[in-house]
Design an enzyme around this catalytic site. Structure first.
Site, mmCIF file in Angstrom:
data_model
loop_
_atom_site.group_PDB
_atom_site.id
_atom_site.type_symbol
_atom_site.label_atom_id
_atom_site.label_comp_id
_atom_site.label_asym_id
_atom_site.label_seq_id
_atom_site.Cartn_x
_atom_site.Cartn_y
_atom_site.Cartn_z
ATOM 1 C CG HIS A 55 6.366 3.279 0.372
ATOM 2 N ND1 HIS A 55 6.168 3.747 1.630
ATOM 3 C CD2 HIS A 55 5.511 4.120 -0.487
ATOM 4 C CE1 HIS A 55 5.173 4.404 1.684
ATOM 5 N NE2 HIS A 55 4.627 4.545 0.397
ATOM 6 C CD GLU A 75 9.143 2.505 3.218
ATOM 7 O OE1 GLU A 75 8.325 1.751 3.587
ATOM 8 O OE2 GLU A 75 8.793 3.611 3.000
ATOM 9 C CG HIS A 85 5.197 0.797 5.249
ATOM 10 N ND1 HIS A 85 5.525 1.345 3.978
ATOM 11 C CD2 HIS A 85 4.091 0.064 5.306
ATOM 12 C CE1 HIS A 85 3.967 1.223 3.377
ATOM 13 N NE2 HIS A 85 3.373 0.542 4.160
ATOM 14 C CD GLU A 90 6.374 3.002 9.006
ATOM 15 O OE1 GLU A 90 7.478 2.903 8.463
ATOM 16 O OE2 GLU A 90 5.416 3.400 8.249
#
Length: 375
Positions: free
Chosen positions: A167, A170, A260, A336
Site C-alpha cells: 500500500h 504506508e 504495513h 503494522e
C-alpha cells in the site's frame, strides 16, 4: 499564497485557496480506484500567515476512524518533519490550523518516502559487499520491482522474504526497511553477521512504486490493491505480485514478513497466520517466540492490541502473509505501524515517524535471528 502538488507522491484537490483562513480542500482518490486518505502538498509564500485548511471529504476517506487523535505532519525542508498540533476532526471534516514560520511548507498524511530516496537506498545496498540489487520484474507503468538480495543461496542458509509498501501511502514501511537494511549491511554489527550466516534474505523495499509516485493510498496504477492479489495475480492487473510470487516459488520461503501501516490503531502490532488452513501445529509456538523476541528488542512493540482472527474472512488467502503461510507452511507475519502516535510511548513533537520506523526495522533482526536459530 498558493498550493501545489505536482511532485513525487503529491496529492490534493484544491477547491478554494483565495483566503488563507478559509482554504477548502478535498482528498484526492487513487488514480484508478476510489480509495482516498493520503495527502501531500506544498503551500507557497505563507510565512507568518495563519492558515486554516479544511478537508471537506474526510468522512469519505478509506478509514475515517483514522482521523480522531490524528495530527498531520509538516516540513520546511522535506528532511525534518513535525506534527501539527492544530489538527482535528470535526463534523466529518479534517481541519488543520497552522501558521508557518517560513515561506514554503509541505503538509502530508505521514512522512513521505520519495522515489529518489528509494533509488539511493538501492545504490547503498549495491555498493555493500554483502548485497546485490536485482530487478524481479516490471510494474504496470514499467518501473522496476527491486529486490535487495543479502547473502547467496546455500544449503545452510534459509530463504527469508521481507516485502514492504504494498500500500503505497504506508510510507513508514519503507522507512522500516531502510533501518533494517542499514543494520543488516553493517559489517561491524555481530547480530547482523549472524543473520547473514543463517539466511539468504530477499528484501523488496517498495512493492508499489507506481502508486507511491502517483500519490495513491492503497492501489497500483491499475487500481489493484496488491494485498488482495496473492491468490491469483495477473500480468495486466498486478504484475508486481506476480513477479515476486514467481521468484519466491523459485527460492522457497522459510520466514516471511509483510510490512504495513494502520490508519486507526495507535500501536505497533503483528497479525499472524495461525488461522490459515494447513499451517503446521508448531506454528503457534514459533509465532509466540518471535513476538516475544521482538518485544524484547523494541519497547515500541506490543501484543495486547491488534486485529481479530476473523478480520479477513473469505478473502484471507488473497493476502500476502496468509497466502505464503498456506503455500510454504512457514512463519508468515504482517507487521503494522501507526499513522498516529504510538500510545505506549507517545512523542508530542514527531508522533510515530520515519526515524522510529527505522529503529523498529533495525530491531527486527533480533527476532529474525531467534527464529533462524530456533533449533
Amino acid at each position: 499564497m498558493r498550493i501545489s502538488q505536482g511532485f513525487d507522491s503529491g496529492s490534493i484537490e484544491v477547491l478554494s485557496a483565495a483566503a488563507p483562513e478559509a482554504i477548502r480542500l478535498r482528498l484526492r482518490p487513487d488514480n484508478a480506484a476510489s480509495f482516498c486518505q493520503w495527502f501531500h502538498f506544498r503551500v507557497h509564500d505563507a510565512a507568518g500567515v495563519p492558515l486554516r485548511m479544511v478537508f471537506e471529504n474526510a468522512a469519505e476517506a478509506a478509514y475515517p476512524d483514522g482521523w480522531p487523535d490524528y495530527r498531520a505532519v509538516a516540513s520546511y525542508d522535506r528532511r525534518v518533519w513535525f506534527r501539527v498540533p492544530g489538527t482535528r476532526f470535526e463534523d466529518g471534516r479534517l481541519v488543520i490550523e497552522h501558521t508557518p514560520e517560513r515561506n514554503n511548507i509541505y503538509y502530508a498524511y505521514f512522512e513521505p518516502y520519495s522515489h529518489e530516496r528509494h533509488l539511493d537506498l538501492l545504490g547503498r545496498a549495491e555498493m555493500s559487499p554483502y548485497a546485490q540489487v536485482r530487478s524481479l520484474g516490471a510494474t504496470v507503468d514499467g518501473r522496476s520491482v527491486d529486490c535487495v538480495m543479502v547473502g547467496r543461496p546455500a544449503p545452510e542458509r534459509q530463504p527469508v522474504w521481507i516485502i514492504a509498501r504494498q500500500h503505497p501511502g504506508e510510507t513508514m514501511a519503507e522507512w522500516f526497511v531502510e533501518g533494517l537494511l542499514e543494520r543488516l549491511l553493517d559489517g561491524a554489527d555481530p547480530l547482523a553477521r549472524r543473520v547473514r550466516e543463517h539466511a539468504c534474505l530477499y528484501i523488496v523495499p517498495n512493492m508499489n512504486p507506481d502508486g507511491a509516485i502517483r500519490g495513491n493510498l492503497r492501489t497500483n496504477a491499475a487500481g489493484a490493491n496488491l494485498n488482495r492479489e496473492w491468490m491469483a495475480p495477473s500480468a495486466a492487473r498486478s504484475p508486481e505480485v506476480l513477479c515476486v510470487r514467481e521468484h519466491m516459488e523459485a527460492t522457497g520461503c522459510a520466514l516471511f514478513l509483510d510490512i504495513h501501516g494502520d490508519e486507526s490503531l495507535p500501536y505497533v502490532f503483528i497479525d499472524g497466520a495461525q488461522m490459515v488452513p494447513g499451517v503446521p501445529d508448531t506454528m503457534p509456538g514459533r509465532e509466540a517466540a518471535f513476538l516475544a523476541a521482538l518485544a524484547g528488542a523494541s519497547p515500541d512493540f506490543q501484543t495486547e492490541v491488534g486485529y481479530t482472527p476473523d478480520r479477513f474472512g473469505e478473502e484471507m488467502l488473497t493476502l500476502a502473509s496468509k497466502w505464503v503461510a498456506h503455500r510454504f507452511g512457514c512463519l508468515s507475519l504482517t507487521l503494522e505501524m501507526p499513522f498516529k502516535d504510538n500510545r505506549l510511548l507517545p512523542d508530542g513533537q514527531h508522533g510515530w515517524s520515519g526515524a522510529r520506523s527505522k529503529r523498529l526495522g533495525a530491531a527486527m533482526l533480533q527476532p529474525v535471528l531467534r527464529d533462524l536459530t530456533r533449533g
